[in-house]
Enzyme design. Structure first.
Site, PDB file in Angstrom:
ATOM      1  N   THR A 112       5.902 -43.006 -16.460  1.00  0.00           N
ATOM      2  CA  THR A 112       5.633 -43.534 -17.801  1.00  0.00           C
ATOM      3  C   THR A 112       6.971 -43.734 -18.489  1.00  0.00           C
ATOM      4  OG1 THR A 112       3.641 -42.246 -17.826  1.00  0.00           O
ATOM      5  CG2 THR A 112       4.358 -43.140 -19.931  1.00  0.00           C
ATOM      6  N   LEU A 145      -4.082 -41.305 -13.216  1.00  0.00           N
ATOM      7  CA  LEU A 145      -4.806 -40.159 -12.631  1.00  0.00           C
ATOM      8  C   LEU A 145      -4.603 -38.913 -13.487  1.00  0.00           C
ATOM      9  CD1 LEU A 145      -2.778 -37.870 -11.159  1.00  0.00           C
ATOM     10  CD2 LEU A 145      -2.470 -39.721  -9.560  1.00  0.00           C
ATOM     11  N   ASN A 206      -2.747 -42.463 -23.277  1.00  0.00           N
ATOM     12  CA  ASN A 206      -2.509 -41.019 -23.424  1.00  0.00           C
ATOM     13  C   ASN A 206      -2.569 -40.595 -24.884  1.00  0.00           C
ATOM     14  OD1 ASN A 206      -2.418 -40.271 -20.786  1.00  0.00           O
ATOM     15  ND2 ASN A 206      -0.199 -40.447 -20.585  1.00  0.00           N
ATOM     16  N   CYS A 258       2.158 -35.119 -19.704  1.00  0.00           N
ATOM     17  CA  CYS A 258       2.159 -36.471 -20.286  1.00  0.00           C
ATOM     18  C   CYS A 258       1.910 -36.549 -21.790  1.00  0.00           C
ATOM     19  CB  CYS A 258       1.106 -37.320 -19.596  1.00  0.00           C
ATOM     20  SG  CYS A 258       1.535 -37.719 -17.918  1.00  0.00           S
ATOM     21  N   LYS A 261       4.717 -35.692 -24.412  1.00  0.00           N
ATOM     22  CA  LYS A 261       5.900 -36.510 -24.136  1.00  0.00           C
ATOM     23  C   LYS A 261       5.647 -37.976 -24.509  1.00  0.00           C
ATOM     24  CE  LYS A 261       7.068 -37.581 -19.923  1.00  0.00           C
ATOM     25  NZ  LYS A 261       7.391 -37.385 -18.505  1.00  0.00           N
ATOM     26  N   ARG A 431     -11.204 -21.582 -24.660  1.00  0.00           N
ATOM     27  CA  ARG A 431     -11.757 -22.751 -23.955  1.00  0.00           C
ATOM     28  C   ARG A 431     -13.273 -22.844 -24.071  1.00  0.00           C
ATOM     29  NH1 ARG A 431      -7.980 -26.569 -22.129  1.00  0.00           N
ATOM     30  NH2 ARG A 431      -6.047 -25.478 -21.755  1.00  0.00           N
TER      31      ARG A 431
HETATM   32  C1  UDX Z   1      -3.555 -37.001 -18.531  1.00  0.00           C
HETATM   33  C2  UDX Z   1      -4.428 -38.259 -18.592  1.00  0.00           C
HETATM   34  O1  UDX Z   1      -5.812 -37.880 -18.613  1.00  0.00           O
HETATM   35  C3  UDX Z   1      -4.139 -39.161 -17.395  1.00  0.00           C
HETATM   36  O2  UDX Z   1      -4.854 -40.370 -17.504  1.00  0.00           O
HETATM   37  C4  UDX Z   1      -2.649 -39.464 -17.349  1.00  0.00           C
HETATM   38  O3  UDX Z   1      -2.345 -40.222 -16.199  1.00  0.00           O
HETATM   39  C5  UDX Z   1      -1.839 -38.183 -17.350  1.00  0.00           C
HETATM   40  O4  UDX Z   1      -2.194 -37.363 -18.477  1.00  0.00           O
HETATM   41  P1  UDX Z   1      -3.644 -34.693 -17.204  1.00  0.00           P
HETATM   42  O5  UDX Z   1      -2.511 -34.287 -18.089  1.00  0.00           O
HETATM   43  O6  UDX Z   1      -3.523 -34.442 -15.748  1.00  0.00           O
HETATM   44  O7  UDX Z   1      -3.950 -36.256 -17.386  1.00  0.00           O
HETATM   45  O8  UDX Z   1      -4.971 -33.901 -17.672  1.00  0.00           O
HETATM   46  P2  UDX Z   1      -6.159 -34.160 -18.694  1.00  0.00           P
HETATM   47  O9  UDX Z   1      -7.421 -33.904 -17.988  1.00  0.00           O
HETATM   48  O10 UDX Z   1      -6.023 -35.419 -19.402  1.00  0.00           O
HETATM   49  O11 UDX Z   1      -5.974 -32.942 -19.729  1.00  0.00           O
HETATM   50  C6  UDX Z   1      -4.840 -32.839 -20.587  1.00  0.00           C
HETATM   51  C7  UDX Z   1      -4.966 -31.640 -21.498  1.00  0.00           C
HETATM   52  O12 UDX Z   1      -6.006 -31.832 -22.436  1.00  0.00           O
HETATM   53  C8  UDX Z   1      -5.319 -30.331 -20.766  1.00  0.00           C
HETATM   54  O13 UDX Z   1      -4.574 -29.276 -21.308  1.00  0.00           O
HETATM   55  C9  UDX Z   1      -6.786 -30.164 -21.027  1.00  0.00           C
HETATM   56  O14 UDX Z   1      -7.204 -28.824 -20.961  1.00  0.00           O
HETATM   57  C10 UDX Z   1      -6.890 -30.713 -22.441  1.00  0.00           C
HETATM   58  N1  UDX Z   1      -8.235 -31.183 -22.801  1.00  0.00           N
HETATM   59  C11 UDX Z   1      -8.829 -32.208 -22.127  1.00  0.00           C
HETATM   60  C12 UDX Z   1      -8.880 -30.597 -23.877  1.00  0.00           C
HETATM   61  O15 UDX Z   1      -8.372 -29.684 -24.505  1.00  0.00           O
HETATM   62  N2  UDX Z   1     -10.128 -31.073 -24.236  1.00  0.00           N
HETATM   63  C13 UDX Z   1     -10.739 -32.091 -23.574  1.00  0.00           C
HETATM   64  O16 UDX Z   1     -11.859 -32.466 -23.970  1.00  0.00           O
HETATM   65  C14 UDX Z   1     -10.069 -32.676 -22.481  1.00  0.00           C
END
Ligand code: UDX
Length: 462
Positions: A112, A145, A206, A258, A261, A431
């Site tokens: 990114t 992803l 994001n 991600c 940042k 959570r």
């Molecule tokens: C994210 C984006 O989803 C993805 O598309 C991008 O390519 C990279 O960043 P990721 O960081 O792997 O992916 O995880 P994600 O499932 O998005 O969760 C990010 C954070 O949000 C986690 O700490 C998760 O616990 C939190 N989260 C997610 C919540 O607190 N509540 C939710 O409803 C969903």
């Protein structure tokens, strides 16, 4: 890259890195990252059409397409510190590509990057390649992803996004990359845009996902103050098809490599182009995330009679989400630091995160984790204990804080846990994954994020 190798047997994929230990790990039976299903995919292709090598120059020189997936950390000093992306590694990669290339190549931005990075990279490539017949065509192909579900997401992506120049060579390059994905992704899910739209789409996706979480987290604070239940609110609004049910789980805060940042990056870009109102709008998503973590710490302290000094507290989970060993920007870091500041004695248990990683995270200053040579600051190691066993972590503890939604936490024998703890025994569920009614029946004082407060907490400390 492993998915390309898996689905395109006629394409040879070589993953290169200057870090020998990392490449050795990719070539071993213990991969450097934990991701469900990844090991199987790698083992199926490794040695056939998937290779891992430190011979960076040779493989770049031979390639027709080069995917660049280097770190783009947040700057820790200088202009834009704490916001702007540090493109040192990207520029370094571009210089290397230019220096060793003797044939034309498609260069794909996978990391990114701030909008218009492609423009800067193109200048570096052009000015550093001595062979004038070599042509570089830059594409933006951001990755969407999520960790923990990476293989699933890659197998059946909502979309693949490819951005390129609106020139003949640009369109040809887009078609070439699209033909790679067409091996397994339906054509109507491959979206082609101009370069800047693709770069900005990744930041926007994001930012909007994180914004949903911050929005729900802001409502979770209001729920606690009014007696509403944030999960009921989420369900009620999620049934509106315009809103949708996903990403509405209030939590102790979002983490991962991600979200923060990319939003900081967006904020910096908006400021740079003279849009301070837009910058402030997105900044608030981060501010709310920090507030949520701080609010959790304050809730723990106030519930436990305003003192946690020398009290044993079990921390369940350190990863930023379940099914990953990744701890980058995990909310557990700020919460643990907050609790340690008040002198708590932390016993941390996570099913996947390595002991050394936890020490490193708690010792690494903000934004440093993404730099290869992060500075470590001294930490009070006597306040941190890493447990291999969740029962041992809770034994004689005053409280348990749930930081990650690992499924195994739901299976524990909480009667046994309760019996081993100091009374009153507290559980702070960051959570909302545990059975709170059952825990209350056992005798726990339960704090469930964004839910009506226990009378115990309300009466004395709300
Ligand atoms: C994210 C984006 O989803 C993805 O598309 C991008 O390519 C990279 O960043 P990721 O960081 O792997 O992916 O995880 P994600 O499932 O998005 O969760 C990010 C954070 O949000 C986690 O700490 C998760 O616990 C939190 N989260 C997610 C919540 O607190 N509540 C939710 O409803 C969903």
């Amino acid at each position: 890259m492993a998915m390309i190798a898996l689905n395109c047997p006629e394409i040879e994929v070589v993953v290169v890195d200057i870090n020998e230990a990392r490449i050795n790990a990719w070539n071993s039976s213990k991969l450097p990252i934990y991701e469900p299903g990844l090991q199987e995919v790698v083992e199926k292709c490794r040695g056939k059409n998937l290779f891992f090598s430190t011979d960076v120059h040779k493989h770049i020189a031979e390639a027709d397409i080069v995917f660049v997936s280097v770190n783009t950390p947040t700057k820790t000093s200088g202009v834009g510190a704490g916001k702007a992306a540090d493109l040192t590694y990207w520029e370094g990669a571009a210089r290397t590509i230019a220096a060793v290339s003797t044939s034309s190549k498609i260069i794909v931005e996978k990391s990114t990057v701030p909008v218009k990075t492609a423009e800067a990279i193109e200048k570096v490539l052009r000015r550093n390649c001595s062979d004038p017949s070599v042509h570089f065509e830059i594409l933006s192909n951001p990755e969407f992803l999520a960790e923990g579900t990476a293989i699933e997401d890659l197998t059946m992506p909502d979309r693949v996004l490819i951005g390129g120049k609106e020139t003949e060579t640009g369109q040809k390059a887009i078609a070439t990359l699209a033909s790679v994905y067409e091996h397994w992704v339906p054509k109507d899910r491959i979206l082609c845009t101009n370069l800047w739209s693709a770069e900005l789409s990744k930041l926007t996706a994001n930012a909007m996902l994180a914004q949903r979480i911050s929005s729900m987290n802001s409502i979770s604070a209001l729920c606690e103050a009014t007696g509403a239940d944030v999960q009921q609110v989420a369900k009620s609004i999620g049934t509106d098809s315009r809103i949708g049910p996903k990403f509405l789980n209030a939590s102790v805060g979002f983490g991962g490599s991600c979200f923060q940042k990319d939003i900081l990056n967006l904020v910096y870009i908006c400021d740079s182009v003279g849009l301070p109102e837009v910058a402030q709008y997105w900044q608030q998503v981060i501010t709310m995330n920090d507030f949520q973590k701080q609010r959790f710490v304050e809730r723990v302290i106030s519930a436990m009679f305003n003192t946690i000094s020398r009290k044993k507290i079990a921390v369940y989970g350190f990863a930023f989400k379940k099914d990953t060993g990744d701890t980058r920007e995990t909310p557990a870091i700020d919460v643990c630091r907050g609790l340690m500041k008040d002198g708590a004695n932390l016993h941390i248990y996570d099913p996947k995160v390595e002991e050394q990683q936890i020490y490193l995270d708690l010792a690494t200053p903000k934004f440093e984790w993404d730099h290869p040579y992060a500075r470590a600051t001294p930490i009070a190691k006597d306040l941190i204990h890493i447990s291999k066993d969740p029962m041992e972590a809770a034994k004689d503890a005053h409280a348990i804080c749930v930081m990650t939604e690992w499924d195994e936490f739901k299976q524990y024998d909480f009667q046994k846990v309760y019996d081993s703890m100091v009374k009153p025994a507290f559980i702070f569920d960051g959570r909302n994954i545990l059975d709170h009614a059952k825990l209350r029946e056992i005798g726990f004082i339960v704090y469930a994020l964004g839910k009506p407060l226990d009378p115990f907490l309300q009466r004395q400390y709300s």
